[in-house]
Design a protein around this motif. Structure first.
Motif: not given
Length: 523
Positions: A131-132, A354-355, A234, A323, A238, A134, A129, A325-326, A352
């Motif tokens: 990285t993003f 780490d969301r 957020h 995609r 991205q 937060k 994935y 993440t939130y 994922r």
């Protein structure tokens, strides 16, 4: 009558502040009208199913299996521009090609006929994935200078905010302190929101700092805005969506009424922010929803069951979770009361690990604690206000009787109260509903609530009784309890006690007998 909110929602509760999460001052949305429109839509869908018995040769109709799909009834251009929330009650759409139209019809028919595959479990270790980011929160000097004593005093001013979890930022005092953009500040000003509500003041900086969160506050307290503003920040950080990308944020709700309300709230921001949101819920518009998902959307507001249908349809070509993440679970307590936990977990397990996940709820019953530990990482828990109680304007009654006596008792009560109150314009004077309607309905002149089946926990009882006795009016609530439902008597006893109402002897006796029996059996 057996409710954010939507709008802890609408979607919602005993006497409380009536200010909705996000709404123009002069714009009033009648929750009952919204609810009844949904019922009428379901009736229309049933009529469509009945059409299969007499199929027409009209080229605008297509029969597949046991479903008649009507397309092209009312042609409508759909804008491909970002920033538009498409209403989900259109009768038909004009698609870009006949091939796409046929594909959409096939997909819609498969979903309606339940000819779909289950979601395949994803091994996240096999996927790389991107990285993003937060954490977007920067504490302003004014907040940073506040001492511990000043912070605690301010929390008390904010309806007694209680926080659990280490490293929670201090509550903010103004919108400018939470890091929203100038565009968002202008929209908030236009909507008439002068400053954050208590749940917003504490939850927004916590979410903006990248933490998972459990927010517990009553409906109408501003929970929707508390998760939307961090969500916009957020998403905008991205890269833009590619052609086959699914959403970046998913908001799950228990009912389509709440789903639609959140969608309207999002629409007030998305155009200015150049974002696109789609509502995905059951009971209507399969083809339209599929078409919009294929065009791409940064935000999906959904009910869990329909979202799984869309994810599994066409081998995952309609939309995907790659995609995401939130994630937001709104009205989480209602979702689990209504039995959506398996669907919610199937969706979350495929996102994922780490969301960022936030959960908002009017209550936090024990059964939700295990789920929260499973899906949230080091969460901050924010609770605003104390435990809800039945309004003092509601006169509570309990009737203990056998199952076969309930209907006659119901008729007796309806005979006693039928001359009082008025249901909307008087054409319909009786509403039979499940606990879905235990929040969010504000019906003027509703004088009587009958819990034909006893609520199975305290909060549900409070919410049901809270449909009457609103805005200072007198109301009456009757609850039927059979001998087999003695285990629920304790919550009703608690409701009487917390409302400072004498507990009926027969109710207390039933509860004491149940406790004694449990102790004798070693439970």
């Amino acid at each position: 009558m057996d409710k954010e909110e939507n709008g802890n929602k609408d979607e919602e509760k005993p006497t409380e502040e009536k200010k909705p999460d996000i709404e123009h001052k002069n714009e009033e949305i009648d929750p009952l009208d919204e609810y009844m429109r949904g019922v009428q839509e379901e009736v229309r869908q049933i009529h469509k199913f009945d059409m299969k018995k007499t199929p027409k040769s009209d080229s605008a109709s297509s029969t597949k299996g046991s479903l008649v799909i009507v397309t092209g009834v009312a042609k409508a251009k759909v804008s491909k521009n970002k920033g538009e929330l498409i209403e989900q009650n259109q009768d038909g759409l004009e698609y870009s090609s006949e091939e796409e139209q046929e594909d959409l019809k096939d997909t819609a028919a498969n979903i309606a006929n339940k000819q779909k595959k289950e979601l395949a479990k994803i091994d996240h270790n096999e996927i790389r994935y991107h990285t993003f980011r937060k954490n977007f929160y920067v504490e302003v000097p004014e907040i940073a200078r506040m001492t511990h004593e000043e912070v605690e005093a301010y929390k008390e001013e904010l309806e007694g905010i209680r926080v659990k979890g280490k490293g929670c930022p201090k509550p903010i005092k103004t919108w400018a302190q939470c890091g929203v953009s100038t565009k968002e500040l202008n929209i908030l000003k236009k909507l008439g929101f002068e400053k954050p509500t208590p749940i917003q003041a504490q939850a927004i900086p916590a979410i903006m700092s990248g933490r998972d969160l459990i927010g517990i506050a009553k409906t109408g307290s501003g929970k929707t805005l508390a998760f939307l503003l961090p969500m916009f920040r957020h998403i905008l950080d991205q890269p833009p969506l590619e052609e086959t990308d699914g959403p970046i944020a998913i908001i799950m709700t228990p009912t389509r009424e709440l789903c639609m309300q959140i969608g309207k709230d999002i629409k007030k921001f998305t155009k200015s922010l150049n974002l696109h949101a789609v509502c995905v819920y059951g009971g209507t518009g399969i083809s339209e929803q599929i078409a919009e998902l294929k065009r791409g959307a940064e935000v999906i507001v959904c009910t869990p069951g329909r979202m799984i249908d869309m994810l599994a349809a066409n081998s995952g070509k309609v939309t995907n979770l790659r995609r995401v993440t939130y994630i937001v679970l709104d009205e989480a307590d209602r979702m689990f009361d209504m039995g959506f936990e398996p669907q919610v977990m199937r969706i979350i397990d495929n996102v994922r690990p780490d969301r960022q996940t936030v959960m908002f709820s009017a209550t936090f019953p024990r059964q939700m604690e295990a789920l929260a530990r499973r899906i949230l990482q080091r969460p901050i828990e924010v609770q605003v206000g104390g435990r809800s109680i039945v309004c003092k304007d509601v006169e509570q009654h309990v009737v203990i009787l056998e199952e076969d006596q309930k209907f006659l008792k119901l008729l007796e009560l309806l005979g006693l109260y039928q001359e009082h109150g008025n249901f909307k314009n008087g054409k319909v004077k009786l509403l039979i509903a499940t606990s879905v309607a235990a929040r969010g309905l504000d019906v003027k002149q509703l004088i009587l609530v009958i819990n034909y089946d006893c609520p199975n926990h305290y909060e549900d009882y409070v919410h049901r009784c809270g449909r009457t006795g609103r805005a200072g009016n007198k109301g009456f609530a009757y609850t039927f309890i059979t001998p087999e439902q003695s285990k629920y008597a304790g919550d009703i006893v608690k409701a009487f006690e917390l409302a400072s109402v004498p507990v009926p002897d027969i109710l207390r006796s039933q509860w004491e007998s149940y406790k004694a029996k449990q102790e004798a059996e070693g439970n």
